[in-house]
Motif scaffolding. Structure first.
Motif, PDB file in Angstrom:
ATOM      1  N   UNK A 173      -9.590   6.406  -5.050  1.00  0.00           N
ATOM      2  CA  UNK A 173      -8.461   6.158  -5.980  1.00  0.00           C
ATOM      3  C   UNK A 173      -9.031   4.650  -6.436  1.00  0.00           C
ATOM      4  N   UNK A 174      -8.420   4.304  -7.630  1.00  0.00           N
ATOM      5  CA  UNK A 174      -8.453   2.940  -8.189  1.00  0.00           C
ATOM      6  C   UNK A 174      -8.148   1.988  -7.238  1.00  0.00           C
ATOM      7  N   UNK A 175      -8.860   0.780  -6.986  1.00  0.00           N
ATOM      8  CA  UNK A 175      -8.559  -0.180  -6.128  1.00  0.00           C
ATOM      9  C   UNK A 175      -8.217  -1.730  -7.237  1.00  0.00           C
ATOM     10  N   UNK A 176      -7.112  -2.021  -7.007  1.00  0.00           N
ATOM     11  CA  UNK A 176      -6.766  -3.014  -7.984  1.00  0.00           C
ATOM     12  C   UNK A 176      -6.726  -4.461  -7.122  1.00  0.00           C
ATOM     13  N   UNK A 177      -7.036  -5.303  -7.972  1.00  0.00           N
ATOM     14  CA  UNK A 177      -7.114  -6.868  -7.202  1.00  0.00           C
ATOM     15  C   UNK A 177      -5.587  -7.129  -6.959  1.00  0.00           C
ATOM     16  N   UNK A 178      -5.511  -7.707  -5.514  1.00  0.00           N
ATOM     17  CA  UNK A 178      -4.032  -7.920  -5.273  1.00  0.00           C
ATOM     18  C   UNK A 178      -3.526  -8.764  -5.789  1.00  0.00           C
ATOM     19  N   UNK A 179      -4.313 -10.000  -5.995  1.00  0.00           N
ATOM     20  CA  UNK A 179      -3.652 -11.286  -6.754  1.00  0.00           C
ATOM     21  C   UNK A 179      -3.239 -11.255  -8.189  1.00  0.00           C
ATOM     22  N   UNK A 180      -3.583  -9.927  -8.623  1.00  0.00           N
ATOM     23  CA  UNK A 180      -2.952  -9.978 -10.107  1.00  0.00           C
ATOM     24  C   UNK A 180      -1.554  -9.837 -10.165  1.00  0.00           C
ATOM     25  N   UNK A 181      -0.914 -10.167 -11.206  1.00  0.00           N
ATOM     26  CA  UNK A 181       0.657 -10.317 -11.184  1.00  0.00           C
ATOM     27  C   UNK A 181       1.059  -8.598 -11.714  1.00  0.00           C
ATOM     28  N   UNK A 182       0.889  -7.770 -10.765  1.00  0.00           N
ATOM     29  CA  UNK A 182       1.038  -6.327 -10.885  1.00  0.00           C
ATOM     30  C   UNK A 182       2.435  -5.946 -10.080  1.00  0.00           C
ATOM     31  N   UNK A 183       2.915  -6.793  -9.389  1.00  0.00           N
ATOM     32  CA  UNK A 183       4.303  -6.550  -8.517  1.00  0.00           C
ATOM     33  C   UNK A 183       5.209  -5.740  -9.372  1.00  0.00           C
ATOM     34  N   UNK A 184       5.378  -6.295 -10.437  1.00  0.00           N
ATOM     35  CA  UNK A 184       6.627  -5.697 -11.278  1.00  0.00           C
ATOM     36  C   UNK A 184       6.388  -4.288 -11.675  1.00  0.00           C
ATOM     37  N   UNK A 185       5.189  -3.826 -11.585  1.00  0.00           N
ATOM     38  CA  UNK A 185       4.848  -2.452 -11.931  1.00  0.00           C
ATOM     39  C   UNK A 185       4.680  -1.454 -10.682  1.00  0.00           C
ATOM     40  N   UNK A 186       4.934  -2.144  -9.597  1.00  0.00           N
ATOM     41  CA  UNK A 186       5.106  -1.293  -8.326  1.00  0.00           C
ATOM     42  C   UNK A 186       6.430  -0.687  -8.054  1.00  0.00           C
ATOM     43  N   UNK A 187       6.445   0.371  -8.074  1.00  0.00           N
ATOM     44  CA  UNK A 187       7.775   1.280  -8.150  1.00  0.00           C
ATOM     45  C   UNK A 187       8.080   1.800  -6.556  1.00  0.00           C
ATOM     46  N   UNK A 188       9.428   1.524  -6.186  1.00  0.00           N
ATOM     47  CA  UNK A 188       9.784   2.177  -4.997  1.00  0.00           C
ATOM     48  C   UNK A 188      10.703   3.485  -5.134  1.00  0.00           C
ATOM     49  N   UNK A 189       9.964   4.605  -4.795  1.00  0.00           N
ATOM     50  CA  UNK A 189      10.905   5.630  -5.001  1.00  0.00           C
ATOM     51  C   UNK A 189      10.637   6.786  -3.837  1.00  0.00           C
ATOM     52  N   UNK A 190      11.535   7.794  -3.863  1.00  0.00           N
ATOM     53  CA  UNK A 190      11.325   8.860  -2.816  1.00  0.00           C
ATOM     54  C   UNK A 190       9.735   9.309  -2.673  1.00  0.00           C
ATOM     55  N   UNK A 191       9.515   9.324  -1.509  1.00  0.00           N
ATOM     56  CA  UNK A 191       8.080  10.113  -0.971  1.00  0.00           C
ATOM     57  C   UNK A 191       8.328  11.472  -0.911  1.00  0.00           C
ATOM     58  N   UNK A 192       7.562  12.372  -1.747  1.00  0.00           N
ATOM     59  CA  UNK A 192       7.724  13.729  -2.017  1.00  0.00           C
ATOM     60  C   UNK A 192       6.757  14.397  -1.215  1.00  0.00           C
ATOM     61  N   UNK A 193       6.569  15.725  -0.710  1.00  0.00           N
ATOM     62  CA  UNK A 193       5.684  16.480  -0.316  1.00  0.00           C
ATOM     63  C   UNK A 193       4.359  16.359  -0.936  1.00  0.00           C
ATOM     64  N   UNK A 194       4.214  16.404  -2.128  1.00  0.00           N
ATOM     65  CA  UNK A 194       2.976  16.355  -2.858  1.00  0.00           C
ATOM     66  C   UNK A 194       2.165  15.176  -2.590  1.00  0.00           C
ATOM     67  N   UNK A 195       2.923  14.027  -2.176  1.00  0.00           N
ATOM     68  CA  UNK A 195       2.325  12.758  -1.897  1.00  0.00           C
ATOM     69  C   UNK A 195       1.381  12.690  -0.505  1.00  0.00           C
ATOM     70  N   UNK A 196       1.649  13.519   0.230  1.00  0.00           N
ATOM     71  CA  UNK A 196       1.095  13.621   1.451  1.00  0.00           C
ATOM     72  C   UNK A 196      -0.502  13.420   1.518  1.00  0.00           C
ATOM     73  N   UNK A 197      -1.190  14.267   0.646  1.00  0.00           N
ATOM     74  CA  UNK A 197      -2.601  13.963   0.546  1.00  0.00           C
ATOM     75  C   UNK A 197      -3.161  12.582   0.388  1.00  0.00           C
ATOM     76  N   UNK A 198      -2.262  11.702   0.031  1.00  0.00           N
ATOM     77  CA  UNK A 198      -2.560  10.222  -0.322  1.00  0.00           C
ATOM     78  C   UNK A 198      -2.445   9.340   0.946  1.00  0.00           C
ATOM     79  N   UNK A 199      -1.894   9.790   1.941  1.00  0.00           N
ATOM     80  CA  UNK A 199      -1.634   9.097   3.185  1.00  0.00           C
ATOM     81  C   UNK A 199      -2.920   8.389   3.698  1.00  0.00           C
ATOM     82  N   UNK A 200      -3.825   9.166   3.986  1.00  0.00           N
ATOM     83  CA  UNK A 200      -5.172   8.563   4.540  1.00  0.00           C
ATOM     84  C   UNK A 200      -5.915   7.411   3.623  1.00  0.00           C
TER      85      UNK A 200
END
Length: 200
Positions: free
Chosen positions: A3-30
């Protein structure tokens, strides 16, 4: 492909969305449930007599930092987490399509509690308030279902998690000396239960 790795100190927080976690996202958990590093642990002691039993937790420094790497997300564990996700109370934090944080939770009706089974933020995104935003969503879920308390479980060696939970309004509410195995005390890996009580 990684997956893409994004520099944590960039001002990207406004683009981080909190939304329901669905079964199709399970493969990203590791990519998110990876582990932790600590330079301290809570040493556990128990004294038991006929008239009194005492437990104590003492924060002690380690001679060298200890890194715990999670490698338990096999097919069986993902299936178990899938059952929790199916309840519909779990949340994910997403930057575009990439999962950067997760809170997997389900209600325990018998004692009116919301159990948070997994709360993690990927290492590159830690320290930016994503865990707090996820927990705010968990609290909203618990209040909407008229539950009285949120329960999180971590380990006596996971001092960073214990501190994070305290900042989120949790208190240490209990320990279990043999939750994982019969040698938890010797392994210095004792289950710690943190709780946040909700207004009733």
């Amino acid at each position: 492909m990684k997956p893409k790795r994004w520099p944590p100190r960039l001002n990207l927080m406004a683009d981080v969305a909190i939304r329901p976690f669905l079964p199709q996202y399970l493969t990203q958990l590791p990519q998110v449930i990876t582990g932790y590093t600590t330079s301290e642990i809570y040493a556990i002691a128990k004294d038991e007599w006929d008239t009194v039993v005492t437990f104590s937790l003492k924060l002690v420094s380690l001679p060298t930092p200890k890194t715990i790497t999670y490698n338990h997300l096999d097919e069986a564990e993902l299936a178990r987490l899938g059952q929790i996700v199916a309840v519909g109370m779990s949340l994910g934090a997403f930057f575009e399509a990439q999962l950067v944080g997760v809170a997997l939770a389900s209600a325990e009706v018998w004692n009116s509690s919301l159990r948070v089974w997994e709360l993690h933020v990927t290492e590159e995104w830690r320290g930016q308030g994503i865990g707090r935003r996820l927990m705010e969503g968990v609290v909203d879920t618990a209040v909407a279902h008229r539950l009285r308390v949120i329960v999180c479980e971590t380990q006596s060696s996971n001092v960073p998690a214990i501190r994070a939970y305290r900042k989120l309004g949790f208190v240490l509410d209990g320990i279990d000396l043999s939750y994982y195995s019969n040698e938890d005390v010797q392994k210095e890996d004792v289950a710690i239960f943190m709780k946040r009580h909700l207004p009733g």
